[in-house]
Design an enzyme around this catalytic site. Structure first.
Site, PDB file in Angstrom:
ATOM      1  N   ARG A 249      -4.252 -15.989 -24.069  1.00 36.29           N
ATOM      2  CA  ARG A 249      -2.512 -16.136 -24.589  1.00 36.29           C
ATOM      3  C   ARG A 249      -2.689 -16.858 -26.130  1.00 36.29           C
ATOM      4  O   ARG A 249      -4.401 -16.980 -25.959  1.00 36.29           O
ATOM      5  CB  ARG A 249      -2.447 -17.959 -23.715  1.00 36.29           C
TER       6      ARG A 249
ATOM      7  N   ARG B 217      44.257 -11.680  21.180  1.00 41.14           N
ATOM      8  CA  ARG B 217      44.396 -12.055  20.967  1.00 41.14           C
ATOM      9  C   ARG B 217      43.131 -13.806  19.790  1.00 41.14           C
ATOM     10  O   ARG B 217      43.251 -14.783  19.461  1.00 41.14           O
ATOM     11  CB  ARG B 217      44.719 -14.277  21.812  1.00 41.14           C
TER      12      ARG B 217
END
Ligand code: UD1
Ligand code: CA
Length: 465
Positions: A443, A17
């Site tokens: 950078r 079920r």
């Protein structure tokens, strides 16, 4: 406590079920499978042995975390609950003088206290068989307990019951204590001539009753414990009851939950005194939270240990991590497995960490990814810092020493080490180790061409004319 008691859990059926590819008893309720909850309840009674009858998906059932504490027996074909008990026949033959507690595996809400009362009555009354019943306003689906005119006890299954029998509110819960000698005599007398063509264990009640054995039931007033989980709606009901039990136990331990109906705390989660949980907080798995912590709305935490006086701010996801005392995490933070946040550290908006140890009083306030790193204490991670930990094949580690200052927008290309007390200039792409107490800038240099934009505009104007 219950010396001389054997326990048998019936868990061989598929649970049709439930409509699932997974056997019913392996469905979880708040972090633990149905069967695990039943095993735990039974273990609290301290029986000599616990056997579990398995059949459908037995290999999966045997791999569960509780497996080392039980013994499995196989029921090859599922021909009914009485047939399931026969799977332990050989074990029972050697324990005839003992009692057997039989329980259906789809009863995850039963408490050991209730089962103990059943056992006590069984022993005090020197019964051959005592089974658990309750009076329910929703008896549908359960076997009904009937006392016949000649004073025999029997249980009639829903499918076999007449209309008037169906109206009976006394239901068979699915738990039995039975003297093994009497059980072994009754089992062969059970037939499968019924609507389902199954061997019903419940038939032993009438058989023993007819044979003038002492048969009785113990009726529990705890209606909330006898929810049998046969389908998904009953699962939801059972989960709801467990949730409220958990909430109640947290209140009793001095924990505040402002909106318990939107809060989900798995059964095994521990929370210390004076901790406060706002609405919509979900805490799952093997998690523990210390004292005086605050969890703001929409926090989802799994398998994580949290110390004392920790704040977790809104909309934060934490998995498999450890957070030490006085730390603060969130809002909008994601801590992935094996992250450790040390005392007093702060991790904030849109920061993701993975396999990272983040030191005492260090800070990462905004928009960063820190993976496979070890960051010592009092480090400042500027906004937008990223560890480039993956080269497409392997993961590499980043180490940042005590008191370092990582400028905003820095990329740390791992493997790389930043020494203690060093500064990294904002926007750097760090590819080499940086020694202690230095400044590293990596950078492009800024170039300025004075008046360039003005000249460009004038040129464009001329071209148009
Ligand atoms: C059973 C009882 C019913 C009771 C109800 C309470 C019988 C015949 N009926 O009905 O009176 O009110 O429980 O929950 O016992 N199982 C096996 N092997 C099998 C069949 C079942 O191990 O061959 C196991 C199942 O996995 C389950 C348990 O036994 O855990 C009960 O089986 P289930 O089919 O759920 O019985 P119910 O119809 O609910
Ligand atoms: Ca059932």
């Amino acid at each position: 406590m219950n010396k001389g008691l054997l326990a048998l859990i019936l868990a061989a059926g598929k649970g049709t079920r439930f409509k699932s590819d997974t056997i019913k008893v392996l469905h979880p309720l708040m972090g633990k499978t149905m069967l695990h909850l039943v095993v735990e309840t039974i273990q609290k009674l301290n029986p000599d042995q616990v056997h579990v009858v398995v059949g459908y998906q037995r290999e999966r059932v045997k791999k569960q975390p509780f497996s080392p504490h039980v013994q499995f027996v196989v029921q090859e074909e599922q021909l009914g609950t009485a047939h399931a008990v026969q799977a332990v026949q050989e074990v029972l033959e050697e324990k005839k003088d003992k009692d057997l507690l039989i329980i259906n595996a789809d009863l995850p809400l039963l408490r050991p206290e209730t089962l103990q009362l059943l056992l006590n009555q069984h022993r005090n009354d020197r019964n051959s068989l005592t089974f658990l019943t309750t009076e329910s306003n929703r008896p549908g689906g359960f076997g009904r307990v009937i006392r016949t005119e000649d004073n025999l006890l029997r249980v009639v299954e829903e499918k076999e019951a007449t209309l008037s029998q169906k109206k009976r509110k006394e239901i068979n819960v699915g738990v039995y204590v039975v003297r093994i000698r009497d059980l072994l005599q009754a089992l062969p007398k059970i037939s499968n001539r019924n609507r389902k063509g199954e061997y019903y264990l419940t038939d032993m009640i009438e058989i023993m009753s007819r044979e003038k054995k002492r048969v009785n039931f113990y009726r529990t007033p705890q209606v909330d414990e006898v929810v049998g989980v046969n389908d998904r709606s009953e699962l939801a009901r059972a989960v709801d009851i467990l949730r409220w039990r958990k909430v109640q136990s947290l209140y009793e331990k001095g924990v505040t939950l402002y909106d318990p109906s939107s809060t989900w705390i798995d059964l095994d989660v521990e929370i210390g005194v004076d901790s406060v949980l706002y609405n919509s907080v979900v805490i799952e798995g093997n998690s523990a939270i210390g004292k005086s912590c605050t969890f703001y709305p929409f926090v989802h935490m799994v398998d994580t240990r949290v110390g004392n006086d920790v704040k977790i701010l809104t909309s934060t996801v934490i998995e498999g991590s450890t957070i030490h005392d006085h730390a603060q995490v969130g809002p909008f933070t994601h801590l992935r497995p094996q992250t450790v946040i040390r005392e007093g550290a702060k991790v904030g908006n849109f920061v993701e960490m993975k396999k990272t140890v983040f030191g005492k009083k260090s800070k990462a306030g905004h928009l960063s990814y820190l993976g496979d790193s070890e960051i010592e204490e009092e480090v400042n991670i500027g906004a937008g810092t990223i560890t480039c930990n993956y080269d497409g094949i392997k993961k590499h580690r980043t180490h940042i020493g005590k008191g370092a200052f990582i400028g905003s927008g820095t990329e740390l290309v791992a493997p790389v080490k930043v020494g203690r007390g060093s500064y990294l200039g904002a926007g750097s792409t760090i590819t080499k180790d940086v020694s202690s107490d230095s400044l590293a800038v990596a950078r492009g240099r800024q170039v300025e061409k004075s008046g360039w934009a003005k000249r460009k505009k004038e040129k464009e104007k001329k071209n148009k004319e």
